[in-house]
Motif scaffolding. Structure first.
Motif, mmCIF file in Angstrom:
data_model
loop_
_atom_site.group_PDB
_atom_site.id
_atom_site.type_symbol
_atom_site.label_atom_id
_atom_site.label_comp_id
_atom_site.label_asym_id
_atom_site.label_seq_id
_atom_site.Cartn_x
_atom_site.Cartn_y
_atom_site.Cartn_z
ATOM 1 N N ASN A 123 0.822 -1.207 0.000
ATOM 2 C CA ASN A 123 0.000 0.000 0.000
ATOM 3 C C ASN A 123 0.858 1.261 0.000
ATOM 4 O O ASN A 123 0.441 2.303 -0.510
ATOM 5 C CB ASN A 123 -0.940 0.007 1.205
ATOM 6 C CG ASN A 123 -2.230 0.734 0.920
ATOM 7 O OD1 ASN A 123 -2.565 0.997 -0.242
ATOM 8 N ND2 ASN A 123 -2.975 1.048 1.945
ATOM 9 N N GLY A 125 0.396 4.154 -2.599
ATOM 10 C CA GLY A 125 0.331 5.558 -2.203
ATOM 11 C C GLY A 125 1.277 6.418 -3.021
ATOM 12 O O GLY A 125 0.940 7.541 -3.418
ATOM 13 N N HIS A 147 -6.016 2.463 -3.008
ATOM 14 C CA HIS A 147 -5.253 2.766 -1.797
ATOM 15 C C HIS A 147 -6.136 2.580 -0.554
ATOM 16 O O HIS A 147 -5.723 1.974 0.446
ATOM 17 C CB HIS A 147 -4.750 4.204 -1.892
ATOM 18 C CG HIS A 147 -3.684 4.554 -0.905
ATOM 19 N ND1 HIS A 147 -2.626 3.738 -0.593
ATOM 20 C CD2 HIS A 147 -3.513 5.681 -0.147
ATOM 21 C CE1 HIS A 147 -1.857 4.318 0.299
ATOM 22 N NE2 HIS A 147 -2.374 5.503 0.592
#
Length: 335
Positions: free
Chosen positions: A121, A125, A141
């Motif tokens: 993640n 991001g 996300h």
């Protein structure tokens, strides 16, 4: 040879955390998973999504925000730093579960699953920033953060029970109804992410591409799924009462019902007040609490016996969890 030991093995030889410590570490990962969602929402709602204009640095020439970037750079960079805090908390859980005797391999594996979701993640991001807040990437996300929260809740539950095979506390049709509830809630969250991607809060003051859907129509679909989840929850509560299910599953469903009703109130407030930032942020927090409550409903419908952290705690019926199956067998044999 001691030199051939890996670092986790060396730590395990010198540190024996208590079962309570492992439970607290697992609960902290749940809290941090919620915090990362809420603070990520704050980044978007304060239009700080591009406060740091690139990734992994904040600017092409600076790792940290510069003074001319203002508060938006500080907010975006602060959210990035929280990823390191989350990683440290997950790392502590992995080390504690690995060092605990007897070793909880299932908890350790779940801890590593959290770690890799966090790392993945973080990359998503970064892609979000590099693509100028592409709404599809932003939604991904958020959904990965929701997956992290699910694994964290399951991990916390595993630290509170044994390692034996799970034993259902309710009949199969009730479990199937619960699976339907979990699936409907997952769809609700996905549709909510699409609503966010089509809505006005793009995450930056500049014009940012939005998902090309009618925002009010997709919002209505989201509301429809709210009613579906609410209806399934009420149906499950009446079903559990009808089959005289144990107190723990019934209490979990009641808690979910309360959270759903509160979240519904927040949802209507944000809609009729034209999406004020604070209310939208509260709704994001509520979505995390709904997801946690749904998972707790599912997890409360089975138990695992065995020597574990849960053996130190009284079970819902008042006896230690490890004693209950023995007591049940004794009762059956006396009939």
């Amino acid at each position: 040879m001691p030199n051939s030991l890996n670092p986790l093995e060396l730590i395990a030889r010198r540190w024996q955390p208590s079962a309570a410590f492992v439970r607290r570490a697992a609960l902290t990962t749940v809290v941090m998973a919620v915090v990362i969602v809420v603070t990520g929402g704050a980044v978007r709602l304060t239009q700080s999504g591009l406060g740091c204009e690139t990734w992994p640095k904040c600017t092409d020439d600076s790792l940290t925000p510069t003074s001319d970037m203002g508060i938006h750079g500080v907010i975006e960079f602060g959210n990035r730093m929280l990823t390191y805090v989350l990683s440290a908390v997950v790392g502590l859980l992995i080390v504690a579960a690995r060092s605990r005797a007897p070793q909880r391999r299932a908890v350790t594996r779940l801890g590593w699953a959290q770690f890799w979701i966090v790392m993945g993640n973080a990359v998503v991001g970064g892609i979000t920033v590099l693509t100028g807040l592409n709404p599809y990437i932003v939604s991904s996300h958020f959904l990965l953060s929701t997956a992290l929260l699910a694994v964290a809740v399951i991990t916390w539950q595993r630290t509170r029970e044994g390692d034996a095979d799970p034993r259902d506390l309710v009949a199969r049709p009730v479990r199937q109804l619960t699976w339907l509830l979990v699936a409907a809630t997952a769809v609700l969250i996905v549709v909510g992410a699409v609503v966010t991607g089509a809505g006005p809060h793009a995450g930056d003051a500049k014009k940012v591409h939005r998902i090309p859907l009618d925002w009010q129509e997709i919002t209505q679909l989201h509301v429809d799924f709210v009613y579906i989840v609410l209806g399934l929850t009420v149906a499950l509560w009446f079903t559990l009462r009808a089959v005289k299910a144990p107190a723990a599953p019934r209490r979990a469903v009641l808690e979910l019902l309360v959270v759903l009703l509160l979240q519904g109130v927040v949802g209507y407030v944000q809609y009729f007040t034209h999406l004020p930032e604070f209310v939208v942020g509260t709704h994001m927090l509520g979505s995390c609490l709904v997801w946690i409550a749904v998972l707790r409903v599912f997890l409360a419908q089975r138990e695992r016996a065995g020597e574990s952290a849960a053996s130190e705690l009284p079970a819902p019926g008042g006896e230690p969890a490890a004693v209950q199956p023995v007591a049940a067998e004794a009762t059956a044999s006396s009939r």
